[in-house]
Write a protein that holds these residues in place. Structure first.
Motif, PDB file in Angstrom:
ATOM      1  N   PRO A 154       0.838  -1.156  -0.090  1.00 48.85           N
ATOM      2  CA  PRO A 154      -0.015  -0.011   0.139  1.00 48.85           C
ATOM      3  C   PRO A 154       0.746   1.179   0.050  1.00 48.85           C
ATOM      4  O   PRO A 154       0.366   2.350  -0.597  1.00 48.85           O
ATOM      5  CB  PRO A 154      -0.964  -0.017   1.486  1.00 48.85           C
TER       6      PRO A 154
ATOM      7  N   SER B 145      -1.346  -8.312   1.094  1.00 47.09           N
ATOM      8  CA  SER B 145      -1.865  -6.882   1.229  1.00 47.09           C
ATOM      9  C   SER B 145      -2.816  -6.482   0.156  1.00 47.09           C
ATOM     10  O   SER B 145      -3.163  -5.362  -0.158  1.00 47.09           O
ATOM     11  CB  SER B 145      -0.950  -5.843   1.432  1.00 47.09           C
TER      12      SER B 145
ATOM     13  N   LYS C 104      -6.085  -6.595  -0.554  1.00 48.50           N
ATOM     14  CA  LYS C 104      -7.015  -5.965  -0.081  1.00 48.50           C
ATOM     15  C   LYS C 104      -6.846  -4.572  -0.169  1.00 48.50           C
ATOM     16  O   LYS C 104      -8.045  -3.729  -0.361  1.00 48.50           O
ATOM     17  CB  LYS C 104      -7.996  -6.610   1.062  1.00 48.50           C
ATOM     18  N   GLU C 105      -5.724  -4.099   0.227  1.00 41.93           N
ATOM     19  CA  GLU C 105      -5.370  -2.846   0.230  1.00 41.93           C
ATOM     20  C   GLU C 105      -4.882  -1.932  -0.955  1.00 41.93           C
ATOM     21  O   GLU C 105      -4.646  -0.716  -1.236  1.00 41.93           O
ATOM     22  CB  GLU C 105      -4.567  -2.268   1.441  1.00 41.93           C
TER      23      GLU C 105
END
Length: 532
Positions: free
Chosen positions: A117, A150, A152-153
């Protein structure tokens, strides 16, 4: 004469104490920068070298013109998070074949260059800088794509990376991709959406799905080279515009591509500029370690502007804000610098007028932050501090000349907004190690919470626990203090880097040169309604 006179005493006890405190903070900063320079650590650096590959900063060095500077951006991204400092990508501005470019380079020693992210946030900020300043973008690509844990971010907002490349191209800003290794899955769209693509023989691998995924999805057997190798893309798919024999050859070809862009700055570079009359080394001893102690920002201005020459505007009015005209590396600038911390109605009105004048004359603005915010209290509220502060913020918001911000001391409350904080889109924003920024100072915030809790207990007719109150105040002060420090804020990309005060003039000069690649035009009206 408008050359600033200095009252700084480099032999004084205060100066010595301030200098020692600043040097200690610079030592801490250097230790954190070292983490970014180390990449994925000795083990992964050595493995990368054994594969015959250059490290990310070695690639950048070969790409840039010899003996030219590289202004690295957001080097502390991800500091304080679960991800490595630097966020597995290096971004910055450098000169390639005489052209100032925005460079974005994956660090493959950090989890294979995978994007997390903070990688995304850092890369999007780099694209934002390229677009605002019309800088050609050179992407040095070697990444396994998204850091899957990560996803999902990163998956949904990550599409903005490819959107940006196409928008840059649509606006006539060149985009160049040099692929050194993997550029898989979504990462394949970086070369796919760049104007020019260079791939390296037997090293570049660009495909939407690698052999394992193709096998699972279709049952087809394939190998890396036939599926997405450099030679295939150069001979068969046509994705590669240039075929390099090795990494140095790829970087040589990238330099030739930039040389052939026929790229011109909107403004010619200024001529030689007279250096300040005072030593930049003295910038270390100006800002007190206790930001409640006032200091004169003119001492800073005198050590960064050309010839220490500063034409002050309204010097006798609104004296908590110094405003005036200067030049920096030959470029004209309007300077707004907080003098005593607090902004009153007079300072707010003075700033609004000064910002309008800079827009009339197409002059960029430099904001030097040291403010605790707008003044509070019955007399000031009755005197119109809200509407006058709003006037200043309105002017900053609707100003169209480029803004540069440097946080040198405190930058609290709405004063941070009025002085063009991150939310007000300065072209570049840097911080000194002495800077702090938050909604208010730690003691004030803890005190406000204590008063509110005390009033709530009184309204309910309950006794107030003084011991718990003291513990709460100490905890809140500690939390706000840690969250207002430059390392914390820079880790979240609320600035473009924490810089050594001695480098301020150089950094601002590089920024001014870069932003003059695009037209510099001020607003002619269009400031909205100023409440009088």
């Amino acid at each position: 004469m408008t050359v600033l006179a200095s009252a700084l005493d480099p032999a004084g006890a205060d100066y010595t104490a301030h200098r020692e405190a600043m040097l200690a903070k610079l030592g801490e900063l250097e230790a954190e920068h070292a983490k970014a320079l180390a990449g994925g650590g000795e083990k992964y650096v050595e493995r990368h070298r054994k594969r015959g590959k250059l490290l990310v900063r070695e690639r950048i060095e070969l790409l840039l013109d010899p003996d030219t500077p590289f202004l690295e951006l957001s080097p502390l991204a991800a500091w304080g998070s679960d991800y490595p400092v630097g966020a597995s990508v290096v971004t910055g501005i450098g000169v390639i074949s005489g052209v100032e470019c925005l460079i974005s380079a994956n660090d493959p020693t950090v989890r294979g260059g995978a994007s997390n992210p903070w990688t995304l946030k850092k890369s999007l900020r780099a694209h934002e800088i390229a677009r605002a300043n019309r800088l050609p973008v050179v992407s040095l690509v070697e990444s396994g794509g998204a850091d899957l844990p990560s996803q999902k971010e990163i998956f949904i907002p990550g599409g903005a990376m490819f959107r940006d490349l196409t928008r840059l191209s649509a606006e006539g800003i060149p985009t160049i991709a040099v692929v050194f290794g993997n550029s898989t899955a979504g990462g394949a769209y970086i070369p796919g959406m760049s104007d020019h693509v260079i791939m390296v023989k037997e090293r570049s691998k660009v495909f939407l799905g690698g052999p394992p995924l193709v096998k699972m999805a279709t049952g087809e057997e394939s190998d890396d080279e036939s599926l997405g190798g450099a030679e295939m893309h150069a001979r068969t798919s046509g994705l590669a515009d240039y075929f390099a024999t090795d990494e140095p050859d790829a970087l040589r070809q990238a330099r030739r591509v930039v040389a052939r862009l026929n790229w011109r700055k909107a403004h010619s570079d200024p001529g030689p500029a007279e250096p300040p009359k005072y030593d930049a080394e003295e910038l270390l001893g100006i800002v007190p370690s206790d930001l409640k102690v006032p200091f004169d920002p003119r001492e800073v201005i005198a050590r960064i502007v050309d010839g220490s020459d500063f034409d002050e505007f309204k010097p006798l009015y609104g004296r908590s804000l110094a405003t005036g005209w200067a030049a920096l590396h030959g470029y004209p600038v309007g300077v707004l610098a907080n003098a005593q911390g607090v902004l009153f109605s007079e300072e707010s009105q003075k700033a609004a007028q000064f910002i309008q004048l800079a827009n009339q004359r197409d002059i960029p603005l430099l904001f030097l932050h040291n403010t605790t915010g707008y003044m509070v209290g019955r007399d000031y509220e009755q005197g119109g501090i809200i509407k006058h502060g709003a006037m200043m913020i309105n002017a900053v918001s609707n100003s169209r000349v480029p803004h540069l911000s440097v946080l040198i001391g405190a930058s609290y409350g709405a004063g941070h907004y009025g002085m063009c904080g991150r939310a007000y889109d300065p072209r570049f924003l840097f911080a000194w190690p002495s800077a702090k920024s938050a909604v208010m100072g730690p003691q004030q915030l803890a005190g406000v919470m204590s008063i509110v809790a005390r009033q709530s207990a009184a309204a309910k007719g309950q006794p107030y626990d003084e011991e718990a109150d003291a513990a709460l105040r100490a905890m809140v002060e500690q939390q706000i203090e840690s969250e207002s420090l430059p390392l914390f804020l820079s880790g979240r990309l609320y600035d473009d880097g924490v810089i050594d005060p001695r480098d301020t003039r150089t950094v601002l000069g590089l920024c001014l040169s870069a932003l003059h690649t695009a037209p510099v035009e001020g607003a002619r009206g269009g400031f909205g309604v100023f409440r009088m």
